[in-house]
Design a protein around this motif. Structure first.
Motif, PDB file in Angstrom:
ATOM      1  N   THR A  35       0.683  -0.998   0.259  1.00 22.28           N
ATOM      2  CA  THR A  35      -0.188  -0.162  -0.204  1.00 22.28           C
ATOM      3  C   THR A  35       1.143   1.245   0.075  1.00 22.28           C
ATOM      4  OG1 THR A  35      -1.855  -0.933   1.500  1.00 22.28           O
ATOM      5  CG2 THR A  35      -1.949   1.158   1.198  1.00 22.28           C
ATOM      6  N   GLY A  36       1.476   1.860  -1.240  1.00 19.25           N
ATOM      7  CA  GLY A  36       1.619   3.260  -0.902  1.00 19.25           C
ATOM      8  C   GLY A  36       1.444   4.045  -0.301  1.00 19.25           C
ATOM      9  N   SER A  37       0.402   4.455   0.693  1.00 17.53           N
ATOM     10  CA  SER A  37       0.602   4.865   1.423  1.00 17.53           C
ATOM     11  C   SER A  37       1.251   4.748   2.688  1.00 17.53           C
ATOM     12  CB  SER A  37      -1.283   5.740   1.726  1.00 17.53           C
ATOM     13  OG  SER A  37      -1.732   5.054   2.398  1.00 17.53           O
ATOM     14  N   ALA A  38       1.326   3.918   3.110  1.00 12.28           N
ATOM     15  CA  ALA A  38       2.105   3.184   3.936  1.00 12.28           C
ATOM     16  C   ALA A  38       3.159   3.267   4.214  1.00 12.28           C
ATOM     17  CB  ALA A  38       0.837   2.214   4.353  1.00 12.28           C
ATOM     18  N   ARG A  39       3.645   3.832   3.397  1.00 13.03           N
ATOM     19  CA  ARG A  39       5.270   4.216   3.260  1.00 13.03           C
ATOM     20  C   ARG A  39       5.763   4.983   3.068  1.00 13.03           C
ATOM     21  NH1 ARG A  39       5.903   1.759  -2.831  1.00 13.03           N
ATOM     22  NH2 ARG A  39       7.883   2.712  -2.107  1.00 13.03           N
ATOM     23  N   THR A  40       4.830   6.115   3.391  1.00 16.91           N
ATOM     24  CA  THR A  40       4.989   7.749   3.045  1.00 16.91           C
ATOM     25  C   THR A  40       4.520   7.789   4.751  1.00 16.91           C
ATOM     26  OG1 THR A  40       6.306   9.507   2.261  1.00 16.91           O
ATOM     27  CG2 THR A  40       4.257   8.635   1.639  1.00 16.91           C
ATOM     28  N   ASP A  41       4.887   9.694   5.135  1.00 17.62           N
ATOM     29  CA  ASP A  41       4.930   9.952   6.132  1.00 17.62           C
ATOM     30  C   ASP A  41       3.700  11.471   4.824  1.00 17.62           C
ATOM     31  OD1 ASP A  41       4.960   8.870   8.711  1.00 17.62           O
ATOM     32  OD2 ASP A  41       6.383  10.585   9.294  1.00 17.62           O
ATOM     33  N   LYS A  42       2.229  11.834   6.576  1.00 17.48           N
ATOM     34  CA  LYS A  42       1.627  12.536   5.008  1.00 17.48           C
ATOM     35  C   LYS A  42       2.190  14.054   5.513  1.00 17.48           C
ATOM     36  CE  LYS A  42      -0.072   9.057   3.658  1.00 17.48           C
ATOM     37  NZ  LYS A  42       0.742   7.819   4.750  1.00 17.48           N
ATOM     38  N   ARG A  43       1.743  14.740   5.242  1.00 21.51           N
ATOM     39  CA  ARG A  43       2.071  16.296   5.324  1.00 21.51           C
ATOM     40  C   ARG A  43       0.347  16.948   6.174  1.00 21.51           C
ATOM     41  NH1 ARG A  43       7.130  18.442   3.292  1.00 21.51           N
ATOM     42  NH2 ARG A  43       8.357  16.892   2.390  1.00 21.51           N
ATOM     43  N   TRP A  44       0.265  17.262   7.286  1.00 24.34           N
ATOM     44  CA  TRP A  44      -0.731  17.301   7.347  1.00 24.34           C
ATOM     45  C   TRP A  44      -0.830  19.233   8.332  1.00 24.34           C
ATOM     46  CZ3 TRP A  44      -4.784  14.206   6.422  1.00 24.34           C
ATOM     47  CH2 TRP A  44      -4.213  12.946   6.541  1.00 24.34           C
ATOM     48  N   VAL A  88      -5.531  18.534   6.725  1.00 25.78           N
ATOM     49  CA  VAL A  88      -5.880  17.894   5.648  1.00 25.78           C
ATOM     50  C   VAL A  88      -4.131  17.734   4.803  1.00 25.78           C
ATOM     51  CG1 VAL A  88      -5.691  20.556   4.837  1.00 25.78           C
ATOM     52  CG2 VAL A  88      -6.884  19.082   3.376  1.00 25.78           C
ATOM     53  N   GLY A  89      -3.749  16.881   4.296  1.00 27.27           N
ATOM     54  CA  GLY A  89      -2.926  17.049   3.386  1.00 27.27           C
ATOM     55  C   GLY A  89      -2.499  17.702   2.456  1.00 27.27           C
ATOM     56  N   ILE A  90      -1.061  17.728   2.682  1.00 21.26           N
ATOM     57  CA  ILE A  90      -0.559  18.920   1.307  1.00 21.26           C
ATOM     58  C   ILE A  90       0.396  18.804   0.208  1.00 21.26           C
ATOM     59  CG2 ILE A  90      -1.645  21.001   2.839  1.00 21.26           C
ATOM     60  CD1 ILE A  90       1.219  21.662   3.216  1.00 21.26           C
ATOM     61  N   ALA A  91       0.886  19.134  -0.374  1.00 17.30           N
ATOM     62  CA  ALA A  91       1.883  18.776  -1.348  1.00 17.30           C
ATOM     63  C   ALA A  91       3.181  19.014  -0.769  1.00 17.30           C
ATOM     64  CB  ALA A  91       1.654  19.051  -2.639  1.00 17.30           C
ATOM     65  N   PRO A  92       4.260  18.528  -0.905  1.00 21.03           N
ATOM     66  CA  PRO A  92       5.698  19.143  -0.842  1.00 21.03           C
ATOM     67  C   PRO A  92       5.964  20.622  -1.105  1.00 21.03           C
ATOM     68  CG  PRO A  92       5.965  17.188  -2.511  1.00 21.03           C
ATOM     69  CD  PRO A  92       4.555  17.230  -1.527  1.00 21.03           C
ATOM     70  N   PRO A  93       6.614  21.069  -0.629  1.00 21.49           N
ATOM     71  CA  PRO A  93       6.382  22.599  -0.934  1.00 21.49           C
ATOM     72  C   PRO A  93       7.216  22.450  -1.991  1.00 21.49           C
ATOM     73  CG  PRO A  93       7.081  22.783   1.350  1.00 21.49           C
ATOM     74  CD  PRO A  93       6.495  21.021   0.610  1.00 21.49           C
ATOM     75  N   ALA A  94       7.796  23.498  -3.002  1.00 22.11           N
ATOM     76  CA  ALA A  94       8.909  23.874  -3.932  1.00 22.11           C
ATOM     77  C   ALA A  94       9.874  24.710  -3.377  1.00 22.11           C
ATOM     78  CB  ALA A  94       8.379  23.984  -5.099  1.00 22.11           C
ATOM     79  N   GLY A  95      11.150  24.041  -3.490  1.00 20.71           N
ATOM     80  CA  GLY A  95      11.731  24.309  -2.582  1.00 20.71           C
ATOM     81  C   GLY A  95      12.299  26.389  -3.317  1.00 20.71           C
ATOM     82  N   PRO A  96      13.600  26.674  -3.032  1.00 25.75           N
ATOM     83  CA  PRO A  96      14.127  27.902  -3.896  1.00 25.75           C
ATOM     84  C   PRO A  96      14.137  27.993  -4.445  1.00 25.75           C
ATOM     85  CG  PRO A  96      15.526  27.580  -1.706  1.00 25.75           C
ATOM     86  CD  PRO A  96      14.193  26.493  -1.554  1.00 25.75           C
ATOM     87  N   ASN A  97      14.404  26.147  -5.443  1.00 26.21           N
ATOM     88  CA  ASN A  97      15.476  26.387  -7.018  1.00 26.21           C
ATOM     89  C   ASN A  97      14.337  25.457  -7.552  1.00 26.21           C
ATOM     90  OD1 ASN A  97      17.947  27.885  -6.559  1.00 26.21           O
ATOM     91  ND2 ASN A  97      18.158  25.345  -5.015  1.00 26.21           N
ATOM     92  N   GLY A  98      12.902  24.878  -7.174  1.00 27.49           N
ATOM     93  CA  GLY A  98      11.736  24.911  -7.461  1.00 27.49           C
ATOM     94  C   GLY A  98      12.033  22.891  -7.223  1.00 27.49           C
ATOM     95  N   ASP A  99      12.850  22.622  -6.585  1.00 27.80           N
ATOM     96  CA  ASP A  99      12.731  21.632  -6.595  1.00 27.80           C
ATOM     97  C   ASP A  99      11.882  21.020  -5.188  1.00 27.80           C
ATOM     98  OD1 ASP A  99      15.527  20.213  -7.232  1.00 27.80           O
ATOM     99  OD2 ASP A  99      15.412  22.269  -5.764  1.00 27.80           O
ATOM    100  N   GLN A 100      11.237  19.958  -5.375  1.00 23.97           N
ATOM    101  CA  GLN A 100       9.455  18.887  -5.371  1.00 23.97           C
ATOM    102  C   GLN A 100       9.675  17.700  -5.144  1.00 23.97           C
ATOM    103  OE1 GLN A 100       6.348  21.379  -6.943  1.00 23.97           O
ATOM    104  NE2 GLN A 100       5.144  21.301  -5.231  1.00 23.97           N
ATOM    105  N   MET A 101      10.016  17.379  -3.927  1.00 21.28           N
ATOM    106  CA  MET A 101      10.250  16.020  -4.035  1.00 21.28           C
ATOM    107  C   MET A 101       9.440  15.304  -2.899  1.00 21.28           C
ATOM    108  SD  MET A 101      13.605  14.123  -5.352  1.00 21.28           S
ATOM    109  CE  MET A 101      14.635  15.453  -4.156  1.00 21.28           C
ATOM    110  N   GLN A 102       9.404  14.027  -2.321  1.00 25.63           N
ATOM    111  CA  GLN A 102       8.381  13.588  -1.546  1.00 25.63           C
ATOM    112  C   GLN A 102       9.927  12.404  -1.467  1.00 25.63           C
ATOM    113  OE1 GLN A 102       6.601  14.321   1.043  1.00 25.63           O
ATOM    114  NE2 GLN A 102       6.527  11.908   1.865  1.00 25.63           N
TER     115      GLN A 102
END
Length: 528
Positions: free
Chosen positions: A178-187, A331-345
């Motif tokens: 289960t994909g959602s059980a492999r990472t923490d969410k951003r609440w 509510v869960g949110i996406a990872p924020p984009a950083g100063p150089n545009g990087d956006q990864m979980q």
């Protein structure tokens, strides 16, 4: 949590002495010790229950989490004993100090029949396996573990993650499909956003502004500046908060370490400028009291209480179990984009998530039955038993999926007394079929926000040969301790960033380039 260097080094010396003593008994002793002892049971059924007609007893060493009651009182194991005809006597060691007790167990050679929820790391697995204290499992899996074998065929990364360079499997992991059980969410606190007329932050700078508003805008309405804008679990040197924000600064966590892989090249980024940029951002948050001032000191229980209080603006967790009464507030949110545009979980576990969760020792007289015993938990049926207990008492089936009864989960501590699933790390399968409790609609929606930013491939911690594993352990003991200590100091402002070049220089003296070369060689083998 990282182990203290002194205790780890002492355990390493003790165990190394045992290995040398074992080797001195003769050239063929290792080979003999590595073979499973002859089984004494009359017959082990290849399928169905009971596993054996005549009852047998097994002794297992396990970690008991703060949430758990005694294993012998858990309905899960009481019912499985009746089903399997195998009685298990558990020796329970608390989470605090578990690693030390486990090491002493092997050092004294007073071994149980198996280790359950054992948290064996790759080095321990290799060391105890080559010393003959753990037996190879690959043939037992082939013949007596149809569920685990099928999963390894469906997900080849499982086999590659647990097989030594010599071709042996000495421990098996917890498996998470289960994909959602492999990472923490951003609440994030949706109620606070709405009250302050704010939008969900999409960049690290927007996140900073939102946290400032949480600090200064009295979103809980009590007239006191007691809000916690952002918090996270405490681990050695605050590694959790670093990992959770790493992807916004272009930093991945491959091969179970601080590693980026670009164009086939492994880069340990601990001394990189991107890491510095991340630490400077976290220092800014901490200095302005936007990051929990207790992040390096609060206990797990205190952190969970902060989640459930509704007084935290942003935190990280796999599911919503700890704030169910106020779940509508978040509510869960996406990872924020950083100063150089990087956006990864970046903080994503591989499918074989809980490495070294189960192993069989050389004193076990019933290895075939033991393998059949554990294999049941790698099926949906067996995992349902382990996670949900008794149908009609603890859960009900809805459209073929198990769900806890509301009145059961409403009782504080009831789940931890019923199942070892509470507390994490149990050797079993977490599939969509059994994930209703950790993957309800709110969690699924939070995961959808992260999924586009997750890596296509998550490489697990590699299995090294004994000599290389020892070298990695020696290098990482010093490097990890230093990086974690200095990172904490940079974040809290106890160390000026003017010292960054000195930090980099020390890492070079600690032979971080040699460690990088070892991981490069391991990756090259995986990528073939």
């Amino acid at each position: 949590m990282r182990r203290h260097w002194g205790r780890s080094a002492l355990a390493t010396l003790i165990i190394a002495g045992l290995i040398l003593a074992g080797c001195s008994n003769g050239g063929d002793s290792k080979k003999e010790n590595n073979s499973p002892p002859p089984s004494t049971e009359s017959a082990v059924k290849a399928e169905g229950f009971p596993i054996v007609d005549q009852p047998i007893k097994l002794k297992m060493f396990t970690r008991i989490a703060p949430a758990n009651g005694p294993f012998k009182e858990m309905p899960v194991f009481q019912d499985y004993e009746k089903l399997s005809n195998i009685q298990v006597e558990f020796t329970e060691a608390p989470t605090d100090g578990f690693a030390e007790k486990k090491n002493l167990l092997f050092a004294s050679n007073e071994l149980p029949d198996a280790l359950f929820r054992s948290e064996l790391n790759p080095l321990e697995t290799i060391r105890y396996g080559t010393a003959g204290q753990l037996i190879p499992l690959e043939d037992l899996i082939e013949e007596y573990a149809p569920n685990l074998k099928a999963l390894m065929e469906q997900y080849p990364e499982i086999r590659s993650a647990i097989t030594t360079p010599e071709g042996h499997i000495y421990s098996i992991p917890g498996i998470v499909t289960t994909g959602s059980a492999r990472t923490d969410k951003r609440w994030i606190n949706k109620a606070w956003l709405e009250k302050l007329n704010l939008k969900e932050p999409t960049t690290t700078e927007e996140l900073y502004n939102v946290l400032v508003a949480f600090r200064d805008g009295d979103p809980n309405g009590n007239g006191v500046a007691d809000e916690i804008p952002m918090t996270a679990r405490n681990a050695a040197a605050g590694i959790i908060i670093v990992n959770m924000m790493a992807g916004s600064f272009g930093l991945d966590l491959q091969l179970g370490y601080n590693i980026n892989i670009e164009d086939g090249k492994v880069n340990i980024w601990s001394g990189d400028e991107k890491h510095k940029e991340l630490l400077m951002y976290l220092n800014r948050l901490y200095k302005e009291k936007l990051l929990d001032q207790e992040i390096f000191s609060h206990t797990e229980a205190q952190y969970l209480a902060k989640q459930g209080s509704g007084n935290a603006g942003l935190f990280f967790d796999q599911t919503n179990n700890n704030f169910l009464p106020i779940m509508d507030q978040y509510v869960g949110i996406a990872p924020p984009a950083g100063p150089n545009g990087d956006q990864m979980q970046s903080a994503v576990a591989p499918v074989p998530r809980d490495f070294g969760a189960f192993a069989i020792t050389s004193v076990n007289k019933h290895p075939e039955a033991t393998m059949r015993w554990i294999d049941y938990f790698y099926s949906d049926e067996g995992s349902t038993l382990l996670r949900f207990g008794r149908e009609g008492e603890h859960y009900e089936m809805r459209d073929g999926v198990p769900y806890y009864f509301d009145d059961f989960i409403a009782v504080t501590g009831a789940q931890g007394k019923m199942t070892p699933y509470a507390g994490g790390g149990a050797p079993h399968l977490i599939s969509d079929q059994v994930a209703s409790f950790i993957n309800p609609p709110q969690v699924q929606e939070a995961f959808k926000k992260l999924e586009p930013y997750m890596p296509e491939i998550r490489y697990a911690n590699p299995m090294f040969d004994e000599e290389t594993a020892q070298k990695v352990n020696i290098l990482r003991n010093d490097i990890d301790k230093y990086v974690n200590e200095q990172s904490t100091k940079f974040i809290v402002g106890a160390l000026s960033f003017d010292k960054w070049e000195e930090f980099q220089s020390t890492l070079n003296k600690m032979k971080i380039d040699e460690l990088e070369g070892i991981y490069q060689a391991a990756y090259d083998k995986m990528a073939k």
